[in-house]
Scaffold this active site. Structure first.
Site, PDB file in Angstrom:
ATOM      1  N   HIS A   1       8.175  -0.403  -1.424  1.00 41.37           N
ATOM      2  CA  HIS A   1       7.172   0.390  -0.718  1.00 41.37           C
ATOM      3  C   HIS A   1       6.805   1.601  -1.571  1.00 41.37           C
ATOM      4  O   HIS A   1       7.692   2.279  -2.103  1.00 41.37           O
ATOM      5  CB  HIS A   1       7.691   0.851   0.644  1.00 41.37           C
ATOM      6  CG  HIS A   1       7.813  -0.260   1.642  1.00 41.37           C
ATOM      7  ND1 HIS A   1       8.891  -1.097   1.698  1.00 41.37           N
ATOM      8  CD2 HIS A   1       6.955  -0.685   2.619  1.00 41.37           C
ATOM      9  CE1 HIS A   1       8.723  -1.983   2.667  1.00 41.37           C
ATOM     10  NE2 HIS A   1       7.552  -1.766   3.234  1.00 41.37           N
TER      11      HIS A   1
ATOM     12  N   ASP B   1       4.140  -3.003  -0.634  1.00 39.40           N
ATOM     13  CA  ASP B   1       3.437  -2.899   0.653  1.00 39.40           C
ATOM     14  C   ASP B   1       2.909  -1.486   0.806  1.00 39.40           C
ATOM     15  O   ASP B   1       3.647  -0.510   0.590  1.00 39.40           O
ATOM     16  CB  ASP B   1       4.369  -3.242   1.823  1.00 39.40           C
ATOM     17  CG  ASP B   1       4.557  -4.750   1.987  1.00 39.40           C
ATOM     18  OD1 ASP B   1       4.001  -5.518   1.184  1.00 39.40           O
ATOM     19  OD2 ASP B   1       5.260  -5.146   2.929  1.00 39.40           O
TER      20      ASP B   1
END
Length: 263
Positions: A220, A71
């Protein structure tokens, strides 16, 4: 804008702190009890909901496959390093980006696409889709898709990850109607707190403790731990017999007709 990105990315995995699925007034927050036996986590009633609307959180084939997903809400300077490692090992990944990220780091988004990775839709402004209209959701997804098409050769986006991990049957249905396949995850940990990184071994150990056949891993790119652990993680998983595949391979395989035996 960076402050907004921090808040938005932080919200994505807040529900993983709970051992059981979390509930909100208008929707569900994706969450589950972490796997500690190298099996796919049980997500209870969520499984049927995902099946009904063609969404995924894992590959249930039993094969030793892994799907890396990232992400990207904002940039901390580690994405180039992550792309270098993926290139070194010839490992595909999917990057779910926001409008802020595309505007702020178009060169990185272009590099992702140029190197054969999938660009996924994480919405333009990162809203909770369970509290907006279908029209607003459609605009959020369309605006992001247009931004990506303007700077890369990827002219359409197939996969989306709901902002903040929020969803309900209505948003699952809307996404399907709009032509998107929703991608959740079966392996994740608290990796987005940039001021509380714990070293590469923390990321490595979390992945190894939870790994299972068919894992869709959520990471992430703002995490220095992830960037430093990725090379060793990929090497070890390959040594354990895991194959890294793309989301396209998962979805295409899942829709192949059953083989016909005999005459």
């Amino acid at each position: 804008m960076q402050k907004y990105g921090v808040v938005a990315v932080t919200a994505v995995l807040v529900f993983l702190a709970c051992s059981m699925p979390a509930y909100a007034a208008d929707g569900y927050g994706w969450g589950f009890k972490k796997s500690d036996d190298h099996n796919i986590p049980d997500v209870g009633k969520y499984q049927q909901m995902l099946d009904d609307y063609g969404a995924y959180y894992a590959d249930h084939s039993g094969e030793k496959t892994v799907y890396l997903t990232f992400d990207n809400g904002y940039e901390e300077g580690y994405t180039d390093d992550i792309l270098d490692v993926l290139g070194k090992h010839q490992v595909p990944a999917a990057f779910f980006v926001t409008g802020h990220y595309v505007q702020d780091k178009p060169e990185l988004v272009k590099r992702m696409a140029d190197e054969g990775h999938i660009i996924g839709n994480h919405s333009y402004h990162h809203p909770d889709f369970t509290v907006v209209s279908k029209e607003n959701m459609q605009k959020e997804l369309a605006d992001l898709e247009e931004e990506v098409a303007d700077i890369t050769d990827q002219k359409s986006i197939t996969y989306m990850r709901p902002p903040r991990g929020m969803f309900n049957e209505e948003t699952l249905g809307w996404a399907q109607e709009l032509g998107y396949t929703q991608i959740f995850w079966s392996l994740a940990f608290v990796d987005w707190k940039t001021d509380k990184q714990k070293g590469w071994k923390h990321a490595y150990d979390n992945i190894m403790e939870q790994i299972h056949p068919g894992a869709i891993i959520l990471l992430h790119t703002v995490s220095s731990d992830n960037a430093k652990a990725l090379d060793k993680t990929i090497t070890e998983l390959k040594e354990q017999g895991y194959q890294f595949k793309s989301l396209d391979q998962l979805v295409i395989k899942d829709h192949l007709p059953e083989p016909i035996y005999g005459y």
